[in-house]
Scaffold this active site. Structure first.
Site, PDB file in Angstrom:
ATOM      1  N   HIS A  14       0.868  -1.184   0.000  1.00  0.00           N
ATOM      2  CA  HIS A  14       0.000   0.000   0.000  1.00  0.00           C
ATOM      3  C   HIS A  14       0.905   1.234   0.000  1.00  0.00           C
ATOM      4  O   HIS A  14       2.015   1.183   0.531  1.00  0.00           O
ATOM      5  CB  HIS A  14      -0.845  -0.060   1.280  1.00  0.00           C
ATOM      6  CG  HIS A  14      -1.891   0.997   1.406  1.00  0.00           C
ATOM      7  ND1 HIS A  14      -1.629   2.252   1.905  1.00  0.00           N
ATOM      8  CD2 HIS A  14      -3.213   0.985   1.126  1.00  0.00           C
ATOM      9  CE1 HIS A  14      -2.746   2.962   1.931  1.00  0.00           C
ATOM     10  NE2 HIS A  14      -3.720   2.219   1.459  1.00  0.00           N
ATOM     11  N   LYS A  47     -10.461  -1.285  10.346  1.00  0.00           N
ATOM     12  CA  LYS A  47     -10.617  -2.413   9.414  1.00  0.00           C
ATOM     13  C   LYS A  47     -11.010  -3.691  10.153  1.00  0.00           C
ATOM     14  O   LYS A  47     -11.323  -4.701   9.530  1.00  0.00           O
ATOM     15  CB  LYS A  47      -9.317  -2.634   8.636  1.00  0.00           C
ATOM     16  CG  LYS A  47      -8.977  -1.478   7.700  1.00  0.00           C
ATOM     17  CD  LYS A  47      -7.833  -1.837   6.809  1.00  0.00           C
ATOM     18  CE  LYS A  47      -7.152  -0.625   6.211  1.00  0.00           C
ATOM     19  NZ  LYS A  47      -7.929   0.031   5.152  1.00  0.00           N
ATOM     20  N   CYS A  76      -4.833   2.437  -3.680  1.00  0.00           N
ATOM     21  CA  CYS A  76      -3.604   2.966  -3.054  1.00  0.00           C
ATOM     22  C   CYS A  76      -2.455   1.978  -3.187  1.00  0.00           C
ATOM     23  O   CYS A  76      -1.615   1.857  -2.286  1.00  0.00           O
ATOM     24  CB  CYS A  76      -3.816   3.324  -1.583  1.00  0.00           C
ATOM     25  SG  CYS A  76      -5.070   4.562  -1.340  1.00  0.00           S
ATOM     26  N   GLN A 115      -4.498  -5.317   6.748  1.00  0.00           N
ATOM     27  CA  GLN A 115      -5.501  -6.219   6.164  1.00  0.00           C
ATOM     28  C   GLN A 115      -5.528  -7.577   6.864  1.00  0.00           C
ATOM     29  O   GLN A 115      -6.472  -8.337   6.677  1.00  0.00           O
ATOM     30  CB  GLN A 115      -5.213  -6.439   4.669  1.00  0.00           C
ATOM     31  CG  GLN A 115      -5.353  -5.189   3.814  1.00  0.00           C
ATOM     32  CD  GLN A 115      -6.786  -4.685   3.723  1.00  0.00           C
ATOM     33  OE1 GLN A 115      -7.757  -5.433   3.886  1.00  0.00           O
ATOM     34  NE2 GLN A 115      -6.942  -3.402   3.466  1.00  0.00           N
ATOM     35  N   ASP A 132       3.117  -4.784   7.890  1.00  0.00           N
ATOM     36  CA  ASP A 132       1.891  -4.003   7.770  1.00  0.00           C
ATOM     37  C   ASP A 132       0.728  -4.988   7.926  1.00  0.00           C
ATOM     38  O   ASP A 132       0.454  -5.785   7.036  1.00  0.00           O
ATOM     39  CB  ASP A 132       1.880  -3.314   6.395  1.00  0.00           C
ATOM     40  CG  ASP A 132       0.554  -2.622   6.094  1.00  0.00           C
ATOM     41  OD1 ASP A 132      -0.427  -2.844   6.826  1.00  0.00           O
ATOM     42  OD2 ASP A 132       0.506  -1.867   5.104  1.00  0.00           O
TER      43      ASP A 132
HETATM   44  N1  7TS Z   1      -1.753  -0.897   4.564  1.00  0.00           N
HETATM   45  C1  7TS Z   1      -2.642  -1.652   3.908  1.00  0.00           C
HETATM   46  C2  7TS Z   1      -2.249  -3.024   3.450  1.00  0.00           C
HETATM   47  C3  7TS Z   1      -3.919  -1.146   3.682  1.00  0.00           C
HETATM   48  O1  7TS Z   1      -4.812  -1.901   3.034  1.00  0.00           O
HETATM   49  C4  7TS Z   1      -4.268   0.150   4.133  1.00  0.00           C
HETATM   50  C5  7TS Z   1      -5.597   0.763   3.835  1.00  0.00           C
HETATM   51  C6  7TS Z   1      -3.307   0.875   4.842  1.00  0.00           C
HETATM   52  C7  7TS Z   1      -2.060   0.322   5.036  1.00  0.00           C
HETATM   53  C8  7TS Z   1      -3.596   2.213   5.422  1.00  0.00           C
HETATM   54  O2  7TS Z   1      -4.450   2.075   6.501  1.00  0.00           O
HETATM   55  P1  7TS Z   1      -5.022   3.359   7.266  1.00  0.00           P
HETATM   56  O3  7TS Z   1      -6.011   2.798   8.223  1.00  0.00           O
HETATM   57  O4  7TS Z   1      -3.872   4.007   7.938  1.00  0.00           O
HETATM   58  O5  7TS Z   1      -5.630   4.228   6.215  1.00  0.00           O
HETATM   59  N2  7TS Z   1      -6.252   0.238   2.715  1.00  0.00           N
HETATM   60  C9  7TS Z   1      -7.338   0.750   2.110  1.00  0.00           C
HETATM   61  C10 7TS Z   1      -7.993   0.109   1.057  1.00  0.00           C
HETATM   62  O6  7TS Z   1      -7.668  -0.973   0.584  1.00  0.00           O
HETATM   63  N3  7TS Z   1      -9.039   0.866   0.663  1.00  0.00           N
HETATM   64  O7  7TS Z   1      -9.088   1.964   1.424  1.00  0.00           O
HETATM   65  C11 7TS Z   1      -8.031   1.911   2.323  1.00  0.00           C
END
Ligand code: 7TS
Length: 412
Positions: A129, A232, A370, A209, A206
């Site tokens: 990401h 999530k 992203c 997910q 990370d």
């Molecule tokens: N890493 C991964 C693998 C992700 O899927 C996401 C967000 C992030 C980091 C960032 O997470 P945040 O909570 O700090 O924003 N992924 C997604 C997505 O797949 N669609 O919207 C956000």
């Protein structure tokens, strides 16, 4: 095929715990298939936060009055809930942050700046990401370090042998996602940690997910840093966690400065607070931490093994049904995959498809997710992505397939 684990919970009962799923969108019952972006919230999470604001609200770590002491107990209790969930050794290793993005930035701006110098190497995979790419690019541009990319194959899998061939004494960090948001690939992070450690590199996983879908044991993985987002995993937005090994955190300089992260301040000298507070400047997201703890209790009340089995069933069913559609190509067919199906349809732009889906009450995402390098790898501008959660069922997938067929007949 339905889940075959013993004492499998009643997933229709679980679905009923999500108020939002009882509403309609564009006149149709909502089908929510954008769990990769954020998950919906069960009543227990909503109520935990509601109760906090109605009856328990006070700032933490400061008041000598009962209300503040109770708020502190709830906040620190949430930290212990997270510690157990991840099997960390100590609550000192659990830092509350805004989410995965902030957790990774904390590591980049504190640990990496203090420990990396020109020509040191950071390795990321091609399926990261943007939040696990761009912070390292900033460092590359500022410190002159090298950022290397571990490529994936046509199925969306990385190769451990390739990683073995890449790492060297120059490698200081491997930053890798446990599960790809764009492809669903689950990476063999435990083996990757071993390979990185063999040359003395640290590993950041990370887990954005992964944590909603599979049991995670940071002690067993032996990773140095682990990042997650509460929203999530059925918890609130604005709260997440950075896990890091205590020795690393002890040696790292603060990331942000202000109240709560200090022990004493004079104009000449400031002494920092002990872990984990050294990394939690300012009033934290108290309600968020309480909501996250409720979300973890929700997940644990079902059991991650049951959740994983349920989502594996959804993935198998969706994959089989979608493959029957002419011109549909699945992007990301790793052997080891979580509940994500990304696809493109010949002659149809993903955004047009998502717009038509919305008219049918189906929420899913069409974009680069992203993860633009993933799109570049597969030579597509975007994909349509259905990502599953505990409340999804075969009927949701049937609605998706029917809506795609109808949209295709309108668009082609
Ligand atoms: N890493 C991964 C693998 C992700 O899927 C996401 C967000 C992030 C980091 C960032 O997470 P945040 O909570 O700090 O924003 N992924 C997604 C997505 O797949 N669609 O919207 C956000």
């Amino acid at each position: 095929m339905q889940t075959s684990l013993k004492n499998s919970p009643d997933f229709s009962q679980i679905r009923a715990q999500f108020p939002i799923l009882q509403q309609t969108e564009n006149g149709q019952p909502l089908v929510y298939l954008d769990n990769g972006a954020t998950a919906q919230k069960p009543l227990s999470v909503i109520e935990a936060m509601d109760t906090y604001y109605r009856t328990q609200n006070a700032n933490v770590h400061r008041g000598v009055y009962g209300l503040s002491e109770r708020a502190t107990e709830l906040y620190e209790g949430a930290r212990e809930t997270v510690r157990q969930f991840l099997n960390a050794q100590s609550t000192k290793e659990i830092i509350f942050v805004r989410g995965t993005t902030e957790a990774i930035n904390l590591v980049a701006f504190s640990w990496a700046r203090a420990n990396l110098t020109r020509d040191d190497e950071i390795i990321v995979t091609e399926m990261e990401h943007h939040s696990n790419i761009v912070p390292w690019q900033l460092l590359r541009d500022q410190l002159g370090i090298k950022l290397s990319v571990l490529r994936m194959n046509h199925l969306g899998e990385i190769c451990l042998e390739a990683l073995k061939g890449m790492v060297s004494a120059k490698t200081k960090l491997l930053a890798v996602t446990q599960m790809s948001n764009a492809l669903g690939t689950i990476n063999p992070v435990k083996e990757m940690v071993r390979i990185a450690h063999s040359v003395g590199a640290k590993v950041l996983v990370d887990g954005a997910q992964a944590t909603p879908h599979m049991a995670v044991d940071v002690h067993d993985l032996d990773c140095d840093f682990y990042a997650l987002s509460g929203h999530k995993m059925y918890g609130p937005t604005g709260i997440g966690v950075l896990y890091a090994k205590q020795a690393l955190l002890e040696a790292m300089p603060p990331y942000q400065a202000g109240g709560d992260m200090i022990y004493s301040v004079t104009f000449e000298k400031t002494e920092y607070n002990v872990l984990p507070y050294k990394f939690e400047a300012g009033t934290p997201h108290i309600a968020g931490a309480i909501g996250l703890a409720a979300a973890i209790r929700f997940i644990e009340s079902i059991g991650l093994e049951h959740i994983a089995a349920h989502e594996a069933d959804l993935l198998a069913y969706a994959t089989a049904e979608l493959k029957k559609i002419d011109g549909l190509r699945i992007i990301g067919e790793a052997k080891h995959k979580g509940g994500v199906v990304s696809f493109v349809i010949e002659g149809v732009h993903p955004h047009d498809m998502a717009t038509l889906m919305d008219q049918e009450g189906i929420a899913l995402r069409a974009s680069h997710h992203c993860a633009m390098p993933v799109m570049q790898h597969f030579n597509v501008p975007a994909t349509i992505r259905a990502s599953f959660g505990v409340y999804n069922n075969h009927a949701d997938i049937d609605r998706l397939v029917a809506a795609i067929l109808e949209a295709k007949s309108m668009l082609l």
